[in-house]
Design a protein around this motif. Structure first.
Motif, PDB file in Angstrom:
ATOM      1  N   ARG A  31       7.704 -13.139  41.027  1.00  0.00           N
ATOM      2  CA  ARG A  31       8.264 -11.778  40.955  1.00  0.00           C
ATOM      3  C   ARG A  31       9.773 -11.835  40.700  1.00  0.00           C
ATOM      4  O   ARG A  31      10.294 -11.098  39.850  1.00  0.00           O
ATOM      5  CB  ARG A  31       7.972 -11.031  42.262  1.00  0.00           C
ATOM      6  N   LYS A  32      10.446 -12.732  41.419  1.00  0.00           N
ATOM      7  CA  LYS A  32      11.896 -12.846  41.246  1.00  0.00           C
ATOM      8  C   LYS A  32      12.242 -13.441  39.887  1.00  0.00           C
ATOM      9  O   LYS A  32      13.273 -13.093  39.296  1.00  0.00           O
ATOM     10  CB  LYS A  32      12.484 -13.687  42.374  1.00  0.00           C
ATOM     11  N   ALA A  33      11.372 -14.326  39.393  1.00  0.00           N
ATOM     12  CA  ALA A  33      11.610 -14.916  38.071  1.00  0.00           C
ATOM     13  C   ALA A  33      11.586 -13.842  36.987  1.00  0.00           C
ATOM     14  O   ALA A  33      12.300 -13.930  35.984  1.00  0.00           O
ATOM     15  CB  ALA A  33      10.569 -15.989  37.781  1.00  0.00           C
ATOM     16  N   TYR A  34      10.760 -12.814  37.179  1.00  0.00           N
ATOM     17  CA  TYR A  34      10.683 -11.698  36.231  1.00  0.00           C
ATOM     18  C   TYR A  34      11.657 -10.580  36.591  1.00  0.00           C
ATOM     19  O   TYR A  34      11.673  -9.526  35.945  1.00  0.00           O
ATOM     20  CB  TYR A  34       9.259 -11.137  36.204  1.00  0.00           C
ATOM     21  N   ASN A  35      12.448 -10.811  37.657  1.00  0.00           N
ATOM     22  CA  ASN A  35      13.438  -9.836  38.107  1.00  0.00           C
ATOM     23  C   ASN A  35      12.786  -8.487  38.423  1.00  0.00           C
ATOM     24  O   ASN A  35      13.292  -7.422  38.050  1.00  0.00           O
ATOM     25  CB  ASN A  35      14.531  -9.646  37.046  1.00  0.00           C
ATOM     26  N   SER A  37      11.296  -5.744  41.237  1.00  0.00           N
ATOM     27  CA  SER A  37      11.366  -5.322  42.624  1.00  0.00           C
ATOM     28  C   SER A  37       9.943  -5.173  43.141  1.00  0.00           C
ATOM     29  O   SER A  37       8.970  -5.187  42.363  1.00  0.00           O
ATOM     30  CB  SER A  37      12.079  -3.974  42.740  1.00  0.00           C
ATOM     31  N   LEU A  38       9.791  -5.019  44.434  1.00  0.00           N
ATOM     32  CA  LEU A  38       8.468  -4.810  45.002  1.00  0.00           C
ATOM     33  C   LEU A  38       7.828  -3.552  44.425  1.00  0.00           C
ATOM     34  O   LEU A  38       6.634  -3.524  44.117  1.00  0.00           O
ATOM     35  CB  LEU A  38       8.559  -4.702  46.529  1.00  0.00           C
ATOM     36  N   SER A  39       8.646  -2.519  44.260  1.00  0.00           N
ATOM     37  CA  SER A  39       8.141  -1.251  43.718  1.00  0.00           C
ATOM     38  C   SER A  39       7.666  -1.414  42.285  1.00  0.00           C
ATOM     39  O   SER A  39       6.620  -0.873  41.892  1.00  0.00           O
ATOM     40  CB  SER A  39       9.224  -0.173  43.786  1.00  0.00           C
ATOM     41  N   GLU A  40       8.405  -2.166  41.483  1.00  0.00           N
ATOM     42  CA  GLU A  40       8.035  -2.369  40.081  1.00  0.00           C
ATOM     43  C   GLU A  40       6.750  -3.181  39.960  1.00  0.00           C
ATOM     44  O   GLU A  40       5.865  -2.864  39.140  1.00  0.00           O
ATOM     45  CB  GLU A  40       9.184  -3.050  39.333  1.00  0.00           C
ATOM     46  N   LEU A  41       6.611  -4.224  40.783  1.00  0.00           N
ATOM     47  CA  LEU A  41       5.395  -5.026  40.755  1.00  0.00           C
ATOM     48  C   LEU A  41       4.208  -4.206  41.243  1.00  0.00           C
ATOM     49  O   LEU A  41       3.104  -4.310  40.711  1.00  0.00           O
ATOM     50  CB  LEU A  41       5.556  -6.278  41.612  1.00  0.00           C
ATOM     51  N   SER A  42       4.452  -3.361  42.222  1.00  0.00           N
ATOM     52  CA  SER A  42       3.393  -2.490  42.729  1.00  0.00           C
ATOM     53  C   SER A  42       2.899  -1.542  41.650  1.00  0.00           C
ATOM     54  O   SER A  42       1.689  -1.352  41.458  1.00  0.00           O
ATOM     55  CB  SER A  42       3.900  -1.686  43.930  1.00  0.00           C
ATOM     56  N   GLU A  43       3.852  -0.960  40.898  1.00  0.00           N
ATOM     57  CA  GLU A  43       3.500  -0.020  39.838  1.00  0.00           C
ATOM     58  C   GLU A  43       2.722  -0.708  38.717  1.00  0.00           C
ATOM     59  O   GLU A  43       1.752  -0.168  38.187  1.00  0.00           O
ATOM     60  CB  GLU A  43       4.767   0.617  39.272  1.00  0.00           C
ATOM     61  N   GLN A  44       3.119  -1.920  38.365  1.00  0.00           N
ATOM     62  CA  GLN A  44       2.475  -2.635  37.262  1.00  0.00           C
ATOM     63  C   GLN A  44       1.117  -3.229  37.647  1.00  0.00           C
ATOM     64  O   GLN A  44       0.234  -3.381  36.793  1.00  0.00           O
ATOM     65  CB  GLN A  44       3.398  -3.748  36.760  1.00  0.00           C
ATOM     66  N   TRP A  68      -6.043 -11.169  41.458  1.00  0.00           N
ATOM     67  CA  TRP A  68      -6.243 -11.006  40.011  1.00  0.00           C
ATOM     68  C   TRP A  68      -5.293  -9.951  39.449  1.00  0.00           C
ATOM     69  O   TRP A  68      -4.675 -10.152  38.396  1.00  0.00           O
ATOM     70  CB  TRP A  68      -7.693 -10.623  39.733  1.00  0.00           C
ATOM     71  N   ARG A  69      -5.155  -8.825  40.124  1.00  0.00           N
ATOM     72  CA  ARG A  69      -4.261  -7.750  39.641  1.00  0.00           C
ATOM     73  C   ARG A  69      -2.809  -8.212  39.625  1.00  0.00           C
ATOM     74  O   ARG A  69      -2.056  -7.887  38.691  1.00  0.00           O
ATOM     75  CB  ARG A  69      -4.429  -6.502  40.517  1.00  0.00           C
ATOM     76  N   LEU A  70      -2.411  -8.969  40.636  1.00  0.00           N
ATOM     77  CA  LEU A  70      -1.040  -9.482  40.664  1.00  0.00           C
ATOM     78  C   LEU A  70      -0.825 -10.484  39.536  1.00  0.00           C
ATOM     79  O   LEU A  70       0.233 -10.487  38.891  1.00  0.00           O
ATOM     80  CB  LEU A  70      -0.754 -10.137  42.019  1.00  0.00           C
ATOM     81  N   ALA A  71      -1.825 -11.327  39.292  1.00  0.00           N
ATOM     82  CA  ALA A  71      -1.718 -12.316  38.214  1.00  0.00           C
ATOM     83  C   ALA A  71      -1.562 -11.625  36.866  1.00  0.00           C
ATOM     84  O   ALA A  71      -0.756 -12.033  36.024  1.00  0.00           O
ATOM     85  CB  ALA A  71      -2.945 -13.229  38.211  1.00  0.00           C
ATOM     86  N   GLN A  72      -2.330 -10.555  36.647  1.00  0.00           N
ATOM     87  CA  GLN A  72      -2.248  -9.805  35.394  1.00  0.00           C
ATOM     88  C   GLN A  72      -0.859  -9.185  35.226  1.00  0.00           C
ATOM     89  O   GLN A  72      -0.276  -9.222  34.140  1.00  0.00           O
ATOM     90  CB  GLN A  72      -3.317  -8.706  35.375  1.00  0.00           C
ATOM     91  N   ALA A  73      -0.342  -8.617  36.298  1.00  0.00           N
ATOM     92  CA  ALA A  73       0.965  -7.972  36.239  1.00  0.00           C
ATOM     93  C   ALA A  73       2.080  -8.991  36.001  1.00  0.00           C
ATOM     94  O   ALA A  73       3.077  -8.699  35.337  1.00  0.00           O
ATOM     95  CB  ALA A  73       1.233  -7.203  37.533  1.00  0.00           C
ATOM     96  N   LEU A  74       1.905 -10.190  36.524  1.00  0.00           N
ATOM     97  CA  LEU A  74       2.913 -11.244  36.369  1.00  0.00           C
ATOM     98  C   LEU A  74       2.683 -12.073  35.103  1.00  0.00           C
ATOM     99  O   LEU A  74       3.410 -13.026  34.847  1.00  0.00           O
ATOM    100  CB  LEU A  74       2.903 -12.164  37.603  1.00  0.00           C
ATOM    101  N   ASP A  75       1.640 -11.712  34.341  1.00  0.00           N
ATOM    102  CA  ASP A  75       1.329 -12.346  33.067  1.00  0.00           C
ATOM    103  C   ASP A  75       1.111 -13.846  33.214  1.00  0.00           C
ATOM    104  O   ASP A  75       1.605 -14.647  32.415  1.00  0.00           O
ATOM    105  CB  ASP A  75       2.451 -12.080  32.053  1.00  0.00           C
TER     106      ASP A  75
END
Length: 205
Positions: A31-35, A37-44, A68-75
């Motif tokens: 998450r930090k590597a993609y800069n 925030s928690l809110s942005e990762l939650s939305e994506q 799985w959803r987190l992996a997709q959001a983090l590409d």
């Protein structure tokens, strides 16, 4: 057989603590590597901000669907999310005492859960052993699941969907396990085998 019901819960709980610590560090690092925030990762990802925060602090054990959803959001692949940090070597050892053992209803068959806890939802493997006359009856797994039984000692018989086949040491039986199936030791000696269960339905989700 595969791990089902209460036995599955025991196996999952046994590895949950080890997995949660690694998972939280990895999610936070990515998450930090993609800069983000928690809110942005939650939305994506569609995962609640509070849940992500708990994962990063190792305060919860997320479901496979959440990972799985987190992996997709983090590409990244789900394997990347679960793997050790790039700068950390991965070398894991489990002792005999750490290996869960499942026993058949007749007490004559034993399954040592040697598979990796991180793959239990889609890939499971066991050291199977059976005393003479031992019978292991299993319920159906997810549709499309397949089991592979490689015999190393003795002779085993598998019955599934009305079909029956036997195999001796050095032979392997593969069969659909998305219906009730039974394994029997038909020899007069103890039998051993390596059992691998591929849960196709879980892998496809």
């Amino acid at each position: 057989m595969g791990v089902e019901g209460r036995d599955k819960v025991k196996v999952l709980e046994a590895g949950a603590l080890a997995l949660s610590s690694q998972l939280g560090k990895t999610v936070q690092r990515l998450r930090k590597a993609y800069n983000l925030s928690l809110s942005e990762l939650s939305e994506q990802s569609g995962v609640a901000k509070s849940i992500i925060s708990q994962i990063e602090r190792n305060e919860t054990n997320p479901t496979l669907a959440t990972i799985w959803r987190l992996a997709q959001a983090l590409d990244v692949s789900i394997e990347r999310v679960l793997q050790a940090a790039d700068d950390e070597p991965f070398l894991e050892k489990s002792s005999r005492g750490d290996t869960p053992i499942l026993v058949s209803d007749d007490g004559k068959c034993r399954l040592a859960v040697v598979g990796w806890i991180k793959t239990v939802e889609w890939l499971q493997w066991y050291d199977f052993s059976a005393d003479p006359g031992g019978v292991l009856e299993s319920e159906a797994h997810q549709r499309g699941s397949v089991e592979s039984l490689s015999i190393s000692e003795g002779e085993l018989e598998v019955e599934v969907g009305g079909a029956i086949e036997r195999a001796k040491a050095g032979e392997t039986l593969r069969y659909r396990c998305d219906r009730p199936h039974t394994i029997r030791n038909v020899s007069q000696k103890p039998a051993t085998a390596m059992m691998v269960c591929i849960l196709k339905a879980a892998a496809m989700e």
